[in-house]
Design a protein around this motif. Sequence first.
Motif: not given
Length: 396
Positions: A212-228
């Motif tokens: 799907g698009s970034v717009e539709r799936r952005r919130h599911q991907v967002e936790p990856l921001r916190d990978v260390k």
Amino acid sequence: MAETRPIDEDNARAARARPARRIVMSAVVLFVVVLLFGVPLWTVFFAGSDWPRAVQLVGCILVLAAALTLPAAMVAGHSRGDDRAARIGDTLLGVVWVSFVWSAIGALLGLVLGAVGFDDPALSRVLAVAVVIVVAVLLGWGHYEAMRVPRVIERDVVLPRLGSDLDGLRVVMITDTHYGPIDRAGWSAKVVEVVNRLDADIACHIGDLADGSVERRRHQVEPLRDVKARLAKVYVTGNHEYFGEAQEWLDHMESIGWTALHNKHITVERESDSLVLAGVDDRTAAGSHVAGHGADLDRALAGSDPELPIFLLAHQPKQIDDAVRRGVDVQVSGHTHGGQIWPFEYLVRLDQPTVHGLSAHGERTQLYTSRGTGYWGPPFRVFAPSEITVLTLRCA
């Protein structure tokens, strides 16, 4: 001089061939549908079990309803973007496949028992009920396996060219998350919690990030921001990115702190030793006609030190041939899902050199293929558990 035919004549031949191809394709699809739905219907409701007519009628109605619902839901879900319809279609697809496989096994067992004289209706009914129970148990367990936080798989990989200061380097890999119609934002956050407990030097996502698009799936991907990770967080595209917004996903991953290895490399260092960390587009990228995309390992390694060991991210295991040609030390891939729902792994083996695990190729190249962290389509994993992978690199 060779005779040439007018272009109009070639076009006419092609036009005449198209209806024939459509007829053949339609016949193949019809045959597959009849097989997928007909085998469970026959095994459970007929096949010598002598159920009452009312039971057989209910079975026919249920199977017919499923046969009509599946294509309609798949088209509405995956062609028109209706997530609710996609959830119904994907789930039904998994149910039908598991039912077909175990009904076929039940039917074969029934034939064997019949051949040796055990062919009474009571035994056929027991066999039909057993098939239903096995299918129900496998679907329940398979759904749990698909939705759970994956197990952690740890492997040591010896690289003869690895410098001693990089000995023990920890690479944590996720792949094939396939964020899609079922909202798994909570699952995504739990995966990140596990990854962050694994003490990563390098974190990798090896493609098929989302459907799907970034717009539709952005919130599911967002936790990856916190990978260390101490040295790098890197990402490459998989084939599913090229069904939609490949460049947009590369840009989005960059925006949340991941380095997109779009046919490029970076060099990571620890004390006096270095490692080339390279990535290439998925092998289907060139055929997608997305401008500037297409797997190009030569471009990815341009300017790198040829004396340094190379760690390559490439979504599909079959990209290993190029890695061997360029003397890559280790390639990591996903794509196969380990088959996801048995016995698909045997079909995957027809297309890919490996389905999961560590393997050797050429003189020095090793390949690790992950079973994947998420799932695609049907929310089931049967005899193909998901994984979060930790590769610990060791010098010789």
